[in-house]
Write a protein that holds these residues in place. Structure first.
Motif, PDB file in Angstrom:
ATOM      1  N   THR A   1      -0.033 -29.756  12.305  1.00  0.00           N
ATOM      2  CA  THR A   1       0.682 -28.983  11.281  1.00  0.00           C
ATOM      3  C   THR A   1       1.022 -29.887  10.098  1.00  0.00           C
ATOM      4  OG1 THR A   1       2.816 -29.599  12.173  1.00  0.00           O
ATOM      5  CG2 THR A   1       1.810 -27.581  13.075  1.00  0.00           C
ATOM      6  N   LEU A   2       1.415 -29.250   8.998  1.00  0.00           N
ATOM      7  CA  LEU A   2       1.857 -29.999   7.818  1.00  0.00           C
ATOM      8  C   LEU A   2       3.089 -30.845   8.156  1.00  0.00           C
ATOM      9  CD1 LEU A   2       1.590 -30.544   4.783  1.00  0.00           C
ATOM     10  CD2 LEU A   2       2.800 -28.401   4.340  1.00  0.00           C
ATOM     11  N   ASP A   3       4.008 -30.277   8.919  1.00  0.00           N
ATOM     12  CA  ASP A   3       5.222 -31.032   9.286  1.00  0.00           C
ATOM     13  C   ASP A   3       4.867 -32.309  10.057  1.00  0.00           C
ATOM     14  OD1 ASP A   3       7.000 -29.387   8.096  1.00  0.00           O
ATOM     15  OD2 ASP A   3       7.460 -28.220   9.899  1.00  0.00           O
ATOM     16  N   GLU A   4       3.914 -32.193  10.979  1.00  0.00           N
ATOM     17  CA  GLU A   4       3.527 -33.381  11.759  1.00  0.00           C
ATOM     18  C   GLU A   4       2.910 -34.443  10.860  1.00  0.00           C
ATOM     19  OE1 GLU A   4       2.672 -31.523  16.209  1.00  0.00           O
ATOM     20  OE2 GLU A   4       1.030 -32.459  15.102  1.00  0.00           O
ATOM     21  N   ALA A   5       2.083 -34.013   9.909  1.00  0.00           N
ATOM     22  CA  ALA A   5       1.446 -34.990   9.004  1.00  0.00           C
ATOM     23  C   ALA A   5       2.506 -35.669   8.141  1.00  0.00           C
ATOM     24  CB  ALA A   5       0.405 -34.299   8.141  1.00  0.00           C
ATOM     25  N   VAL A   6       3.476 -34.906   7.647  1.00  0.00           N
ATOM     26  CA  VAL A   6       4.525 -35.491   6.799  1.00  0.00           C
ATOM     27  C   VAL A   6       5.355 -36.485   7.602  1.00  0.00           C
ATOM     28  CG1 VAL A   6       6.666 -34.973   5.560  1.00  0.00           C
ATOM     29  CG2 VAL A   6       4.624 -33.574   5.172  1.00  0.00           C
ATOM     30  N   SER A   7       5.738 -36.120   8.805  1.00  0.00           N
ATOM     31  CA  SER A   7       6.576 -37.046   9.583  1.00  0.00           C
ATOM     32  C   SER A   7       5.797 -38.315   9.926  1.00  0.00           C
ATOM     33  CB  SER A   7       7.160 -36.381  10.836  1.00  0.00           C
ATOM     34  OG  SER A   7       6.137 -36.120  11.751  1.00  0.00           O
ATOM     35  N   PHE A   8       4.498 -38.187  10.151  1.00  0.00           N
ATOM     36  CA  PHE A   8       3.661 -39.376  10.403  1.00  0.00           C
ATOM     37  C   PHE A   8       3.623 -40.278   9.173  1.00  0.00           C
ATOM     38  CE2 PHE A   8      -0.577 -41.318   9.985  1.00  0.00           C
ATOM     39  CZ  PHE A   8      -0.605 -42.109  11.122  1.00  0.00           C
ATOM     40  N   LEU A   9       3.404 -39.687   8.004  1.00  0.00           N
ATOM     41  CA  LEU A   9       3.245 -40.494   6.783  1.00  0.00           C
ATOM     42  C   LEU A   9       4.553 -41.124   6.326  1.00  0.00           C
ATOM     43  CD1 LEU A   9       0.736 -38.197   4.917  1.00  0.00           C
ATOM     44  CD2 LEU A   9       0.279 -40.510   5.747  1.00  0.00           C
ATOM     45  N   LEU A  10       5.669 -40.597   6.786  1.00  0.00           N
ATOM     46  CA  LEU A  10       6.949 -41.226   6.432  1.00  0.00           C
ATOM     47  C   LEU A  10       7.162 -42.541   7.189  1.00  0.00           C
ATOM     48  CD1 LEU A  10       9.305 -38.112   6.214  1.00  0.00           C
ATOM     49  CD2 LEU A  10       8.736 -39.681   4.342  1.00  0.00           C
ATOM     50  N   VAL A  11       6.377 -42.759   8.260  1.00  0.00           N
ATOM     51  CA  VAL A  11       6.528 -44.019   9.010  1.00  0.00           C
ATOM     52  C   VAL A  11       5.266 -44.870   9.053  1.00  0.00           C
ATOM     53  CG1 VAL A  11       8.435 -43.275  10.487  1.00  0.00           C
ATOM     54  CG2 VAL A  11       6.103 -42.830  11.219  1.00  0.00           C
ATOM     55  N   SER A  12       4.101 -44.316   8.694  1.00  0.00           N
ATOM     56  CA  SER A  12       2.842 -45.064   8.828  1.00  0.00           C
ATOM     57  C   SER A  12       2.041 -45.046   7.539  1.00  0.00           C
ATOM     58  CB  SER A  12       1.956 -44.440   9.915  1.00  0.00           C
ATOM     59  OG  SER A  12       2.595 -44.474  11.143  1.00  0.00           O
TER      60      SER A  12
ATOM     61  N   ARG B   1      14.930 -39.874   1.507  1.00  0.00           N
ATOM     62  CA  ARG B   1      13.914 -39.466   2.477  1.00  0.00           C
ATOM     63  C   ARG B   1      13.533 -37.985   2.306  1.00  0.00           C
ATOM     64  NH1 ARG B   1      11.983 -41.171   7.702  1.00  0.00           N
ATOM     65  NH2 ARG B   1      11.601 -39.274   8.899  1.00  0.00           N
ATOM     66  N   ALA B   2      14.535 -37.120   2.098  1.00  0.00           N
ATOM     67  CA  ALA B   2      14.254 -35.684   1.954  1.00  0.00           C
ATOM     68  C   ALA B   2      13.374 -35.449   0.719  1.00  0.00           C
ATOM     69  CB  ALA B   2      15.558 -34.901   1.836  1.00  0.00           C
ATOM     70  N   ARG B   3      13.632 -36.213  -0.345  1.00  0.00           N
ATOM     71  CA  ARG B   3      12.822 -36.046  -1.562  1.00  0.00           C
ATOM     72  C   ARG B   3      11.378 -36.502  -1.320  1.00  0.00           C
ATOM     73  NH1 ARG B   3      14.665 -38.974  -6.969  1.00  0.00           N
ATOM     74  NH2 ARG B   3      16.672 -38.060  -6.489  1.00  0.00           N
ATOM     75  N   PHE B   4      11.236 -37.612  -0.572  1.00  0.00           N
ATOM     76  CA  PHE B   4       9.884 -38.085  -0.240  1.00  0.00           C
ATOM     77  C   PHE B   4       9.149 -37.040   0.597  1.00  0.00           C
ATOM     78  CE2 PHE B   4      11.916 -42.528  -0.127  1.00  0.00           C
ATOM     79  CZ  PHE B   4      11.748 -42.677  -1.496  1.00  0.00           C
ATOM     80  N   ALA B   5       9.875 -36.476   1.566  1.00  0.00           N
ATOM     81  CA  ALA B   5       9.237 -35.491   2.451  1.00  0.00           C
ATOM     82  C   ALA B   5       8.776 -34.287   1.634  1.00  0.00           C
ATOM     83  CB  ALA B   5      10.215 -35.061   3.540  1.00  0.00           C
ATOM     84  N   THR B   6       9.585 -33.850   0.664  1.00  0.00           N
ATOM     85  CA  THR B   6       9.205 -32.716  -0.181  1.00  0.00           C
ATOM     86  C   THR B   6       7.963 -33.067  -1.004  1.00  0.00           C
ATOM     87  OG1 THR B   6      11.519 -32.101  -0.318  1.00  0.00           O
ATOM     88  CG2 THR B   6      10.053 -31.131  -1.967  1.00  0.00           C
ATOM     89  N   ALA B   7       7.956 -34.287  -1.560  1.00  0.00           N
ATOM     90  CA  ALA B   7       6.803 -34.718  -2.365  1.00  0.00           C
ATOM     91  C   ALA B   7       5.545 -34.772  -1.498  1.00  0.00           C
ATOM     92  CB  ALA B   7       7.092 -36.087  -2.978  1.00  0.00           C
ATOM     93  N   LEU B   8       5.677 -35.273  -0.275  1.00  0.00           N
ATOM     94  CA  LEU B   8       4.514 -35.354   0.620  1.00  0.00           C
ATOM     95  C   LEU B   8       4.024 -33.954   0.995  1.00  0.00           C
ATOM     96  CD1 LEU B   8       5.563 -38.329   2.955  1.00  0.00           C
ATOM     97  CD2 LEU B   8       3.616 -38.282   1.379  1.00  0.00           C
TER      98      LEU B   8
ATOM     99  N   ALA C   1       2.023 -32.576  -1.844  1.00  0.00           N
ATOM    100  CA  ALA C   1       0.740 -33.266  -2.042  1.00  0.00           C
ATOM    101  C   ALA C   1      -0.264 -32.922  -0.944  1.00  0.00           C
ATOM    102  CB  ALA C   1       0.980 -34.778  -2.085  1.00  0.00           C
ATOM    103  N   LEU C   2       0.225 -32.701   0.266  1.00  0.00           N
ATOM    104  CA  LEU C   2      -0.683 -32.467   1.401  1.00  0.00           C
ATOM    105  C   LEU C   2      -1.059 -30.999   1.565  1.00  0.00           C
ATOM    106  CD1 LEU C   2       0.731 -34.729   4.283  1.00  0.00           C
ATOM    107  CD2 LEU C   2      -0.835 -35.321   2.454  1.00  0.00           C
ATOM    108  N   ALA C   3      -0.270 -30.106   0.965  1.00  0.00           N
ATOM    109  CA  ALA C   3      -0.485 -28.665   1.186  1.00  0.00           C
ATOM    110  C   ALA C   3      -1.942 -28.237   0.955  1.00  0.00           C
ATOM    111  CB  ALA C   3       0.474 -27.861   0.311  1.00  0.00           C
ATOM    112  N   PRO C   4      -2.624 -28.749  -0.090  1.00  0.00           N
ATOM    113  CA  PRO C   4      -4.014 -28.302  -0.292  1.00  0.00           C
ATOM    114  C   PRO C   4      -4.967 -28.715   0.836  1.00  0.00           C
ATOM    115  CG  PRO C   4      -3.149 -29.423  -2.255  1.00  0.00           C
ATOM    116  CD  PRO C   4      -2.166 -29.648  -1.156  1.00  0.00           C
ATOM    117  N   TYR C   5      -4.536 -29.606   1.706  1.00  0.00           N
ATOM    118  CA  TYR C   5      -5.429 -30.141   2.745  1.00  0.00           C
ATOM    119  C   TYR C   5      -5.148 -29.564   4.138  1.00  0.00           C
ATOM    120  CZ  TYR C   5      -6.350 -33.510  -0.948  1.00  0.00           C
ATOM    121  OH  TYR C   5      -6.682 -34.092  -2.143  1.00  0.00           O
TER     122      TYR C   5
END
Ligand SMILES: C[S@@+](CC[C@H](N)C(=O)[O-])C[C@H]1O[C@@H](n2cnc3c(N)ncnc32)[C@H](O)[C@@H]1O
Length: 281
Positions: free
Chosen positions: A222-233, A248-255, A258-262
Motif C-alpha cells: 500500500t501507499l502507507d507501507e511505502a511511505v513508512s518504509f521511506l521515512l526510515v530507509s 515528520r508529518a509534513r515529510f509523510a504528506t510530501a512523500l 510524490a508516490l501517489a502516481p506510482y
C-alpha cells in the motif's frame, strides 16, 4: 577486525544495521529479484564454494546455499554485527552456511579458497575499490568468478530520486550531494569507475549488464507501507537525518503526494536501474 572503512563500519553497526534488521523482510522483498538475476548471470555451480560479500541479514547467502546444494558452501562476510546476528538466526540448521565479521577490503581470506565471489548491493561501500577487489580476487581460485549487482546513478533510480526530491523541499539547508565514487549506495554507479577498479585489481573478462527493473518500494502493498518504509530507509530518510521530529508529518504528506502516481495493484512500483557485473579472476 582489520579495516580501512571505519566510518562505514560505524554507520552499518550503529545507524543503518539496526534499521535493516527492522526492515529486513521489506528490503528482501524489494531486492530479491535483482539478487536472483545476478546469481543467474553468475551461474554458480552446484558444489561451489562461494563468498557472499556484504551479506547483511543473509537473504542472498541463503539463496546461494540453495544454488550450491549440500556439496557446496557459502560464507557470508559483513562488517555489521546486528545484521550478521539476524543472518545467523535465519541460517540456523543450514549446514553449508557460515558467517564472518570482516571488512572485505582488508580481511585476510584464505588465498584461493573460493570458487565464486557474489554480492547483492554489498560492494559499493569501500574506501578503496581497487584494493577491495584485489583482496577479493586473491580469495578466489585462478579462473574463479565474481558477480555483483549495484545501483546505477540516482537519476536512473526514480524509486530513490522521487522521494528524495519530495523531502528536500522541506530540509533547510539541504544536505550536500554525494561526492562521485564516495562509499555509499552510488559508489559504483559509473561504468567507467567499475571498469577502472576491476582492471586495476587484475580481473579479466569484465562485463556490465544494465538492468532496468521497476522497484516495489520496500516490498510495499500500500501507499502507507511505502511511505513508512521511506521515512526510515534510503536517501530520503538520510536527508531527513537531524530534521526536527515535528516535521515528520509534513515529510509523510510530501512523500504520499510524490508516490501517489506510482500506486499499482501490487504496491508502490517506481522505475529503478542496476548494473549486473561479472568478471574472472
Ligand atoms: C545495502 S546492504 C546489502 C545487504 C545484503 N547484501 C542485502 O542485499 O540485503 C550493504 C551491506 O554491505 C555491508 N558492508 C559495507 N561495507 C562493508 C565492508 N567493507 N566489508 C563487508 N561488508 C560491508 C553492510 O554492513 C551491509 O550489510
Amino acid at each position: 577486525m582489520s579495516t580501512a572503512n571505519q566510518e562505514q563500519i560505524e554507520y552499518w553497526n550503529a545507524t543503518a544495521g539496526p534499521k535493516w534488521v527492522e526492515q529486513q523482510e521489506r528490503l528482501d522483498a524489494q531486492l530479491r529479484g535483482l539478487g536472483e538475476r545476478m546469481l543467474a548471470r553468475l551461474d554458480v555451480a552446484r558444489g561451489a564454494r562461494v563468498l557472499d560479500v556484504g551479506c547483511g541479514c543473509g537473504d542472498s547467502t541463503l539463496a546461494i546455499a540453495q544454488h550450491v546444494g549440500p556439496g557446496g558452501t557459502v560464507t557470508g562476510a559483513d562488517v555489521s554485527e546486528p545484521m550478521l546476528a539476524r543472518a545467523r538466526i535465519r541460517a540456523t540448521g543450514v549446514a553449508n552456511v557460515s558467517f564472518v565479521r570482516a571488512d572485505a577490503q582488508t580481511h585476510a581470506f584464505t588465498a584461493r579458497s573460493f570458487d565464486c565471489v557474489a554480492s547483492r548491493f554489498g560492494v559499493m561501500f569501500f574506501a578503496d575499490f581497487s584494493a577491495a577487489f584485489t583482496n577479493l580476487r586473491r580469495a578466489l581460485v585462478p579462473g574463479g568468478r565474481l558477480g555483483f549487482v549495484c545501483w546505477q546513478a540516482l537519476e536512473k533510480n526514480p524509486w530513490m530520486s522521487v522521494p528524495l526530491q519530495a523531502v528536500l523541499r522541506h530540509v533547510d539547508p539541504p544536505p550536500p550531494p554525494a561526492v562521485p565514487g564516495a562509499p555509499g549506495p552510488f559508489g559504483l554507479d559509473d561504468p567507467d569507475r567499475i571498469h577502472r577498479a576491476l582492471d586495476a585489481a587484475g580481473w579479466a573478462d569484465v562485463a556490465l549488464e544494465p538492468v532496468d527493473e521497476p522497484q516495489n518500494v520496500g516490498g510495499s502493498r500500500t501507499l502507507d507501507e511505502a511511505v513508512s518504509f521511506l521515512l526510515v530507509s534510503g536517501p530520503a530518510a538520510a536527508a531527513l537525518k537531524g530534521a526536527p521530529p515535528e516535521l515528520r508529518a509534513r515529510f509523510a504528506t510530501a512523500l504520499r503526494a510524490a508516490l501517489a502516481p506510482y500506486v499499482t495493484a501490487r504496491g508502490v512500483v517506481i522505475p529503478g536501474a542496476a548494473w549486473i557485473v561479472t568478471a574472472r579472476a
